[in-house]
Scaffold this active site. Structure first.
Site, PDB file in Angstrom:
ATOM      1  N   CYS A  85       7.009  29.146  50.545  1.00 19.18           N
ATOM      2  CA  CYS A  85       7.146  28.216  51.662  1.00 19.18           C
ATOM      3  C   CYS A  85       6.854  26.816  51.129  1.00 19.18           C
ATOM      4  CB  CYS A  85       6.140  28.601  52.744  1.00 19.18           C
ATOM      5  SG  CYS A  85       6.032  27.447  54.119  1.00 19.18           S
TER       6      CYS A  85
ATOM      7  N   CYS B 158      13.356  23.926  51.920  1.00 20.83           N
ATOM      8  CA  CYS B 158      12.717  24.871  52.842  1.00 20.83           C
ATOM      9  C   CYS B 158      13.371  26.219  52.591  1.00 20.83           C
ATOM     10  CB  CYS B 158      12.942  24.426  54.285  1.00 20.83           C
ATOM     11  SG  CYS B 158      12.476  25.667  55.510  1.00 20.83           S
TER      12      CYS B 158
END
Ligand code: DGL
Length: 297
Positions: A75, A180
């Site tokens: 992440c 992302c």
């Protein structure tokens, strides 16, 4: 082949990190994997750093108790907010996810980085852009916070016809960086929209993981690639399995067995994939995530 003894943990706010797990599983198809998707709190992108830090530390305490060999923060947002603190606190190797700005800037031109608001605002990310600009003065690096995009992907990724382009910035690019891990699910739409090469950092993370684990275990070797299939069930969240028709994936569609499957059996399994963490269903109930036993089914 020697496999990492304690398992390899992956963390993401939700489903995005599965794309990283997918890349890494190819390196160690016989390892034990833990996947902690914090679907209860996803998306993280608009949360204050303090909250993100708290949620990530909660997951890492769990990894610590499981005696993992290494953990991957799959992440970009969590990495940007707290990778340094995590490394100070925990003794196992921790890998982060960082936007692949450098490889995209190599050829110069306009490099558009798509990321969450929290990533764009983080000092770590801004330092990365600054360093890259100094190294590649011909590259014009512009970061865009795609607000709402990760959440839209969480909700609609199983819908092949869903148009995610309203979440993308109206700008031109010579190269696009996916900052992302959620965005990798819609790489096709992003590539068509911008009409230029698109970069993500997943292969880089897989290589780095391999190096880190090999440093700790010199006899470990890479193995041939095998695809990890990710299926989505809108009611249960997501289900990952090699074979969607196998016994286990049918079992977890049953509410009762989902409960039973929330505990990781001790001392029995040495390989497979376990989902940890919590998620909310459509009725806003929170429950432990299911796990799927991938091998030996
Ligand atoms: N997948 C995450 C990232 O790479 C987080 C997205 C979100 O939860 O907003 O940044």
């Amino acid at each position: 082949m020697r496999i990492p003894k304690g398992g390899i943990a992956f963390f993401d706010s939700g489903i995005g990190g599965l794309t990283v797990l997918n890349a890494c599983e190819k390196q160690f198809p016989e390892a034990l994997f833990y996947y902690y998707g914090d679907n209860q709190h996803a998306p993280y992108g608009n949360l204050p750093a303090k909250k993100i830090r708290r949620y990530v530390f909660r997951a890492f305490k769990k990894f610590h108790r499981l005696h993992v060999s290494a953990a991957v923060i799959a992440c970009n947002t969590a990495t940007a907010v707290c990778v340094d603190e995590l490394r100070r606190k925990f003794s196992f190797p921790i890998l982060g996810a960082e936007p692949a700005v450098c490889p995209a800037a190599l050829k110069g031109g306009r490099v558009v980085v798509l990321a969450t608001k929290a990533t764009c605002e983080s000092e770590r990310f801004q330092r990365l852009c600054q360093r890259t600009k100094e190294r590649f003065p011909n590259a014009d690096i512009c970061a865009y916070a795609c607000e709402g995009l990760a959440g839209a992907i969480e909700r609609n990724v199983h819908r092949a016809d869903f148009d995610f382009t309203p979440y993308l910035p109206k700008t031109s690019a010579d190269a696009v960086v996916l900052g992302c891990t959620h965005y990798i699910y819609i790489v096709g739409q992003i590539a068509r929209y911008f009409g230029c090469p698109v970069y993500d950092g997943n292969e880089g993370i897989a290589r780095r993981l391999s190096e880190v684990l090999c440093e700790n275990n010199s006899s470990m070797k890479n193995r041939d690639c095998r695809p990890l299939k990710v299926d989505f069930d809108p009611k249960l969240g997501f289900v990952t399995t090699k074979n969607p028709n196998d016994k286990i994936s049918q079992k977890i569609t049953n509410k009762r067995s989902r409960k039973i499957l929330t505990k990781v059996p001790k001392n029995k399994q040495t390989q497979g994939l376990f989902f940890l963490g919590k998620q909310r269903d459509y009725n806003k109930n929170t429950h432990e995530q299911m796990f799927v036993w991938l091998k030996g089914v």
